[in-house]
Design a protein around this motif. Structure first.
Motif, short mmCIF file in Angstrom:
data_model
loop_
_atom_site.label_atom_id
_atom_site.label_comp_id
_atom_site.label_asym_id
_atom_site.label_seq_id
_atom_site.Cartn_x
_atom_site.Cartn_y
_atom_site.Cartn_z
N GLY A 25 -34.34 -64.94 -20.01
CA GLY A 25 -34.52 -66.36 -19.82
C GLY A 25 -35.86 -66.74 -19.25
N LEU A 26 -36.59 -65.77 -18.67
CA LEU A 26 -37.91 -66.03 -18.10
C LEU A 26 -39.04 -65.80 -19.10
N GLU A 27 -38.71 -65.38 -20.31
CA GLU A 27 -39.76 -65.11 -21.30
C GLU A 27 -40.65 -66.32 -21.57
N PRO A 28 -40.10 -67.55 -21.71
CA PRO A 28 -40.98 -68.70 -21.94
C PRO A 28 -41.97 -68.93 -20.80
N PHE A 29 -41.54 -68.69 -19.55
CA PHE A 29 -42.43 -68.85 -18.41
C PHE A 29 -43.56 -67.83 -18.45
N LEU A 30 -43.21 -66.58 -18.77
CA LEU A 30 -44.21 -65.53 -18.82
C LEU A 30 -45.18 -65.75 -19.97
N MET A 31 -44.69 -66.22 -21.11
CA MET A 31 -45.58 -66.52 -22.24
C MET A 31 -46.60 -67.59 -21.87
N ARG A 32 -46.12 -68.63 -21.21
CA ARG A 32 -47.02 -69.69 -20.79
C ARG A 32 -48.01 -69.17 -19.75
N GLU A 33 -47.53 -68.32 -18.84
CA GLU A 33 -48.40 -67.82 -17.77
C GLU A 33 -49.51 -66.93 -18.31
N VAL A 34 -49.22 -66.01 -19.22
CA VAL A 34 -50.27 -65.13 -19.73
C VAL A 34 -51.31 -65.91 -20.53
N ARG A 35 -50.86 -66.98 -21.21
CA ARG A 35 -51.82 -67.81 -21.93
C ARG A 35 -52.77 -68.53 -20.98
N VAL A 36 -52.20 -69.07 -19.90
CA VAL A 36 -53.01 -69.87 -18.97
C VAL A 36 -53.82 -68.98 -18.03
N ARG A 37 -53.16 -67.98 -17.44
CA ARG A 37 -53.82 -67.17 -16.42
C ARG A 37 -54.76 -66.12 -17.01
N LEU A 38 -54.39 -65.56 -18.15
CA LEU A 38 -55.16 -64.45 -18.74
C LEU A 38 -55.88 -64.83 -20.02
N GLN A 39 -55.71 -66.08 -20.47
CA GLN A 39 -56.25 -66.50 -21.77
C GLN A 39 -55.81 -65.52 -22.86
N ALA A 40 -54.58 -65.12 -22.80
CA ALA A 40 -54.06 -64.11 -23.73
C ALA A 40 -53.88 -64.69 -25.12
N THR A 41 -53.98 -63.83 -26.12
CA THR A 41 -53.75 -64.19 -27.52
C THR A 41 -52.65 -63.29 -28.08
N GLN A 42 -52.23 -63.59 -29.31
CA GLN A 42 -51.18 -62.82 -29.99
C GLN A 42 -49.96 -62.67 -29.09
N VAL A 43 -49.53 -63.78 -28.51
CA VAL A 43 -48.40 -63.78 -27.57
C VAL A 43 -47.10 -63.93 -28.35
N GLU A 44 -46.19 -63.01 -28.12
CA GLU A 44 -44.88 -63.06 -28.75
C GLU A 44 -43.87 -62.39 -27.83
N TYR A 45 -42.60 -62.59 -28.12
CA TYR A 45 -41.62 -61.93 -27.28
C TYR A 45 -40.35 -61.60 -28.04
N VAL A 46 -39.68 -60.60 -27.51
CA VAL A 46 -38.29 -60.29 -27.82
C VAL A 46 -37.55 -60.39 -26.50
N SER A 47 -36.26 -60.32 -26.54
CA SER A 47 -35.48 -60.50 -25.32
C SER A 47 -35.89 -59.49 -24.25
N GLY A 48 -36.35 -60.00 -23.11
CA GLY A 48 -36.71 -59.14 -21.99
C GLY A 48 -38.11 -58.61 -21.98
N LYS A 49 -38.93 -58.93 -23.01
CA LYS A 49 -40.30 -58.42 -23.07
C LYS A 49 -41.22 -59.45 -23.70
N VAL A 50 -42.44 -59.52 -23.17
CA VAL A 50 -43.48 -60.39 -23.72
C VAL A 50 -44.69 -59.53 -24.04
N PHE A 51 -45.19 -59.63 -25.26
CA PHE A 51 -46.34 -58.86 -25.73
C PHE A 51 -47.55 -59.79 -25.84
N PHE A 52 -48.72 -59.27 -25.48
CA PHE A 52 -49.92 -60.11 -25.53
C PHE A 52 -51.18 -59.25 -25.54
N THR A 53 -52.27 -59.85 -25.97
CA THR A 53 -53.59 -59.22 -25.97
C THR A 53 -54.48 -59.98 -25.01
#
Length: 504
Positions: A25-53
């Motif tokens: 349930g926290l995946e949307p928060f983590l996706m938003r955080e890596v985009r904002v805090r790390l300027q991450a790209t290629q952000v995607e997720y499956v249940s329990g994990k968020v992948f990013f560059t």
């Protein structure tokens, strides 16, 4: 190839592929955080994990607040087909994860080493700067002390020899105490990190261990220990590494299920969710941070947690958004004492004020609070049929018009609130969630591939369904909802806005 490295000396300037584990349930928060805090790209997720560059260094990666653990991604692929092939063929398929693409493993090890080495160098420079500053301050104190002692020596010439000897002895002791216990501890930690990154991937003395998790169909054929041995043997044969289950240089993480196969390297031994500044643990820190982020705290705001417990929500908020007036309230002496201990450990005694008061009798004027964030205690402490209504009425009273309330509610809480809100204003009134453009953007990843798209839409559907079922309470209108896991049970993060038509 998940991990890529163009130049071994370029360090964090080279983009690398990572993933973080997160509570369900926290995946949307983590996706938003890596985009904002790390300027991450290629952000995607499956249940329990968020992948990013990201191109961020380890210091920035450590700042992630909604993640449990951080890994450098080696491989991510579709799950093994175990329905129509033999156990021996599955064994061979697993070994091919290493043997068919050794370059991806070597690149991942090189990035891992580079991250740790650069971080160790930065830490060393930081310690050196702190020691220089401390030495300079000590020198100033020594000069003042010398002047005073010189004056005393002039006043009593007969004791000059004894005073000189004592002065030399004291200066020697002062120099020996330049490194405090904290400095020594940091230096030891630094040496551990540097030693961990010394070995290069083609050296025979690199030690490792494999941590494996499996579920679904493959777990019916292999145990986690069997899978770990299979991967471990393949790594030893391919690279000449040595297995060490107690204190390895390197850990390999593998997760196999019916949706995906993931292999990675833990970047940090301590989970990101284990906050060094929290002594007495209450609510999970990742949940507390997520709740604070939903509140959209602005500088100068008045933020209240009327059932603060050990103060975890306020601590997470104050660390991230410091220029705010925070107040926590609770009726329990032991909880407030634990909150004060956490406050001192976090160095935030000037940021948060605690009060011993009841949540249904807050000593605050009406409409003075900008934001209320609170974890409503589950049924063991409150008679929900009576107290949940009076709790929200008091929150509604002290909250200003247009203010925000973020609550963590159990399923039982939600049922009680539905009963209380039957006569309240409808969801389509002013301030309704149906006109909020930010919710959908938060819940749906920008980039979805394969199975992560299915999980994304499922998560959005569950949250939106819960949101539509929850009626308004007086002038408090629900605008966002996230279903999150607390381990053995689930809960809901609800965000309310106080509408300007505050009457029933």
């Amino acid at each position: 190839m998940a991990a890529r490295l163009a130049d071994p000396d370029s360090g964090p300037e080279v983009g690398a592929r990572f993933f973080c584990t997160a509570g369900r349930g926290l995946e949307p928060f983590l996706m938003r955080e890596v985009r904002v805090r790390l300027q991450a790209t290629q952000v995607e997720y499956v249940s329990g994990k968020v992948f990013f560059t990201t191109y961020s260094d380890l210091n920035m990666l450590k700042k992630l607040k909604s993640a449990e653990r951080l890994f450098l991604l080696v491989k991510k692929q579709f799950p093994f087909n175990v329905s129509s092939i033999s156990k021996g063929k599955i064994f061979n398929e697993m070994q091919r994860l290493i043997n068919d693409d050794p370059e991806s493993w070597l690149n991942a090890i090189a990035i891992w080493k580079n991250l740790l080495e650069l971080d160790a160098e930065k830490e060393k420079l930081s310690l050196r700067g702190a020691n220089l500053l401390k030495r300079k301050m000590g020198e100033n104190d020594t000069i003042i002390a010398k002047k005073l002692k010189a004056e005393q020596m002039q006043a009593t010439p007969e004791n000059r020899k004894c005073q000189l000897e004592r002065q030399i002895e004291e200066e020697t002791l002062e120099q020996g105490d330049v490194l405090t216990k904290r400095d020594k501890f940091q230096e030891a930690e630094l040496q551990n990190v540097r030693a961990k990154a010394v070995d290069t991937p083609n050296q025979d003395n690199l030690t490792f261990r494999v941590s494996c998790r499996c579920s679904g169909a493959i777990a019916k054929i292999f145990s986690a220990q069997e899978l770990g041995r299979i991967i471990g043997i393949a790594l030893m044969k391919q690279f000449g590494w040595k297995a060490d289950l107690r204190n390895p240089n390197l850990e390999i993480f593998i997760h196999l299920n019916d949706i995906y196969s993931v292999m990675g390297i833990p970047v940090l031994r301590v989970p990101l969710a284990s906050r060094a500044y929290i002594r007495a643990a209450g609510l999970r820190s990742t949940i507390a941070w997520a709740m604070a982020s939903v509140a959209e705290i602005k500088p100068g705001a008045f933020v209240l947690d009327p059932m603060c417990g050990l103060g975890t929500i306020l601590l997470e908020a104050a660390k991230e958004w410091p220029n705010v007036y925070y107040v926590g309230a609770d009726v329990s002496d032991s909880q407030l004492q634990g909150a004060c201990d956490n406050l001192k450990a976090a160095g935030l005694t000037d940021k948060i004020e605690f009060l011993k008061v009841s949540v249904i009798e807050l000593p605050l004027p009406s409409e003075c609070v900008d934001i209320i964030i609170s974890d409503i205690p589950f049924g063991k402490k409150f008679k929900l049929g009576k107290d949940i209504k009076s709790i929200l009425q008091e929150m509604e009273r002290v909250l200003r018009c247009g203010g925000t309330v973020v609550l963590l509610l159990s399923e039982d809480h939600c049922r009680r609130l539905k009963d209380c809100g039957e006569s309240s204003i409808p969801l389509n009134s002013k301030g309704s969630h149906t006109d909020d453009p930010g919710i959908e953007k938060c819940l749906i990843p920008e980039e979805n591939t394969g199975t992560s798209e299915t999980v994304s839409f499922s998560s959005e559907a569950n949250s939106q369904e819960s949101l539509h079922k929850m009626p308004a309470f007086g002038s408090l209108v629900p605008v966002e909802c996230y279903q999150v896991s607390l381990g053995k049970t689930d809960a809901f993060i609800y965000k309310y806005k106080k509408s300007y038509s505050s009457g029933p």
